[in-house]
Design an enzyme around this catalytic site. Structure first.
Site, PDB file in Angstrom:
ATOM      1  N   ASP A  96      95.694   1.776 204.434  1.00 11.43           N
ATOM      2  CA  ASP A  96      96.013   0.416 204.888  1.00 11.43           C
ATOM      3  C   ASP A  96      97.525   0.207 205.072  1.00 11.43           C
ATOM      4  O   ASP A  96      98.275   0.171 204.097  1.00 11.43           O
ATOM      5  CB  ASP A  96      95.497  -0.629 203.891  1.00 11.43           C
ATOM      6  N   GLU A 115      93.956  -2.884 208.925  1.00  7.32           N
ATOM      7  CA  GLU A 115      93.511  -4.253 208.598  1.00  7.32           C
ATOM      8  C   GLU A 115      94.603  -5.152 208.024  1.00  7.32           C
ATOM      9  O   GLU A 115      94.451  -6.369 208.016  1.00  7.32           O
ATOM     10  CB  GLU A 115      92.310  -4.205 207.636  1.00  7.32           C
ATOM     11  N   ASN A 116      95.702  -4.562 207.518  1.00  3.41           N
ATOM     12  CA  ASN A 116      96.765  -5.382 206.898  1.00  3.41           C
ATOM     13  C   ASN A 116      98.077  -5.354 207.673  1.00  3.41           C
ATOM     14  O   ASN A 116      99.129  -5.729 207.137  1.00  3.41           O
ATOM     15  CB  ASN A 116      97.049  -4.904 205.467  1.00  3.41           C
ATOM     16  N   ASN A 133      87.667  -5.642 205.904  1.00  5.91           N
ATOM     17  CA  ASN A 133      87.355  -7.071 205.809  1.00  5.91           C
ATOM     18  C   ASN A 133      88.392  -8.000 206.431  1.00  5.91           C
ATOM     19  O   ASN A 133      88.078  -9.099 206.862  1.00  5.91           O
ATOM     20  CB  ASN A 133      87.140  -7.448 204.338  1.00  5.91           C
ATOM     21  N   HIS A 134      89.672  -7.569 206.479  1.00  6.37           N
ATOM     22  CA  HIS A 134      90.724  -8.465 207.008  1.00  6.37           C
ATOM     23  C   HIS A 134      90.890  -8.385 208.526  1.00  6.37           C
ATOM     24  O   HIS A 134      91.750  -9.063 209.081  1.00  6.37           O
ATOM     25  CB  HIS A 134      92.072  -8.150 206.349  1.00  6.37           C
ATOM     26  N   HIS A 188      85.559   1.665 203.582  1.00  6.37           N
ATOM     27  CA  HIS A 188      86.400   0.570 203.102  1.00  6.37           C
ATOM     28  C   HIS A 188      85.647  -0.165 201.991  1.00  6.37           C
ATOM     29  O   HIS A 188      84.768  -0.987 202.262  1.00  6.37           O
ATOM     30  CB  HIS A 188      86.692  -0.353 204.285  1.00  6.37           C
ATOM     31  N   HIS A 218      90.960   0.260 201.113  1.00  4.41           N
ATOM     32  CA  HIS A 218      90.761  -1.137 200.666  1.00  4.41           C
ATOM     33  C   HIS A 218      91.448  -1.474 199.346  1.00  4.41           C
ATOM     34  O   HIS A 218      91.965  -2.571 199.206  1.00  4.41           O
ATOM     35  CB  HIS A 218      89.279  -1.511 200.585  1.00  4.41           C
ATOM     36  N   HIS A 270      94.125  -0.222 198.038  1.00  8.20           N
ATOM     37  CA  HIS A 270      95.579  -0.055 198.197  1.00  8.20           C
ATOM     38  C   HIS A 270      96.206   0.833 197.118  1.00  8.20           C
ATOM     39  O   HIS A 270      97.421   0.984 197.077  1.00  8.20           O
ATOM     40  CB  HIS A 270      96.307  -1.415 198.251  1.00  8.20           C
TER      41      HIS A 270
HETATM   42 FE   LIG Z   1      93.621  -3.484 202.838  1.00 10.38          FE
HETATM   43 FE   LIG Z   2      90.256  -4.540 202.736  1.00  9.07          FE
END
Ligand SMILES: [Fe+2]
Ligand SMILES: [Fe+2]
Length: 265
Positions: free
Chosen positions: A8, A39-40, A67-68, A154, A179, A181
C-alpha cells in the site's frame, strides 16, 4: 521472470519514496513486472488517475487496491475501462463497478494474470467468499497459458491470509497480503510452489500509526471522538517483495523481502 510487488503506497510521502527508489530497483533486481497496491495513494485514502500516471512514469506497470479504492469518486467510472491499469477486489458482489482481475501483457510478450481479493474477517463489508471467487477465476482461465498468476489478498488477519495461501498453493505463483501496512517476516515459497507473505507492509511515513499522524490517532483512541487525520511526515519506509517465477511451470522459485528507509521526507 521477476515480479516486484509494492505494498500500500501511502499519500505523497509514499509516492515520492517509490519515485525515488523504483527506477534503481528495477535495474538492480532485474525486475520484469512491477505491481503496487494503490488504495492509499491519495492523501492516505483512495487514488486519482493522475497519481497512477505519476507512478507509471516511475516504473509501476499495474495496480491493485482494497477497501479504500472507492474514496476518490473520480476513479470509480474509470474502473470499468478494461484497459485501465487498476483493479479492485474481485469478491465485491455483482453490480459493483470495476473488475477484480486483469491479464497483463508484459514487455517479454508473456501474459500474467493478476487477481485482487479481499478478506472477510474483521472487515465491515459483506463480500463474497474470496476462496470460491479465486476458484471461479482460475476455472475461467484453466486453458490459458500464463507465465505467472499473482494474487494480492487484501485482508486483516494472518490466519485468513495463510489459509488462502495454502488453499491456492500450487495453483497460482504468489499470494501476497496487503492492508495492515505492517510487513510480516514470513515470506517463503510454500510446498506446492506458491510464493507467500502474510503482509508485504506499506510504503509511506514510518513515524506514524499506519501512515497517519500519530498524535491525532492516539487522541482518537483516548477519547473515542472522531478526529480528522492527516498523513504523517518525516522518514519513510519502502516495503516490497521480489518474486522469482519459473515461467514454464508458473511456480515461484524464490522470494526476497525488500525494505529501505529514506530520511529526506
Ligand atoms: Fe491500505
Ligand atoms: Fe485496506
Amino acid at each position: 521472470m521477476n515480479i516486484l510487488f509494492i505494498g500500500d503506497i501511502f499519500g505523497r510521502p509514499g509516492r515520492e519514496t517509490v519515485k525515488k527508489l523504483l527506477p534503481e530497483y528495477r535495474k538492480k533486481y532485474e525486475i520484469n513486472l512491477v505491481i503496487a497496491n494503490a488504495e492509499n495513494m491519495h492523501h492516505g485514502k483512495g487514488v486519482e488517475e493522475t497519481q497512477l500516471k505519476e507512478l507509471q512514469m516511475a516504473g509501476v506497470d499495474f495496480f491493485t487496491s482494497g477497501n479504500h479504492v472507492w474514496h476518490e469518486k473520480s476513479i470509480i467510472p474509470r474502473l470499468d475501462d478494461k484497459k485501465f491499469p487498476l483493479i479492485r477486489p474481485a469478491n465485491y458482489p455483482p453490480g459493483a463497478p470495476g473488475r477484480g482481475h486483469h491479464i497483463i501483457e508484459t514487455s517479454l510478450m508473456k501474459k500474467v494474470l493478476v487477481i485482487n481479493l479481499m478478506g472477510r474477517v474483521f472487515m465491515p463489508m459483506h463480500l463474497d467468499c474470496p476462496f470460491r471467487t479465486a476458484d471461479k477465476i482460475l476455472k475461467e482461465y484453466e486453458h490459458e497459458n500464463f507465465a505467472a498468476i499473482f494474487v494480492d489478498f487484501h485482508a486483516e488477519t494472518t490466519s485468513e491470509k495463510m489459509a488462502l495461501g495454502h488453499y491456492l498453493d500450487g495453483r497460482v505463483s504468489a499470494v501476497i497480503g496487503t492492508h495492515t501496512h505492517v510487513p510480516t517476516f514470513d515470506a517463503r515459497v510454500l510446498a506446492g510452489g506458491t510464493a507467500f507473505q502474510s503482509d508485504v507492509g506499506f510504503t509511506g511515513p514510518i513515524d506514524s500509526v499506519i501512515g497517519l499522524e500519530k498524535t491525532s490517532i492516539i487522541k482518537n483512541f483516548l477519547t473515542q471522538v472522531p478526529i480528522k487525520h492527516e498523513v504523517a511526515d518525516g522518514e519513510t519506509v519502502f516495503n516490497a517483495i521480489k518474486i522469482e517465477i519459473d515461467e514454464n511451470t508458473q511456480k515461484a522459485v524464490s522470494v526476497e523481502q525488500i525494505q529501505k528507509y529514506l530520511e529526506n521526507f
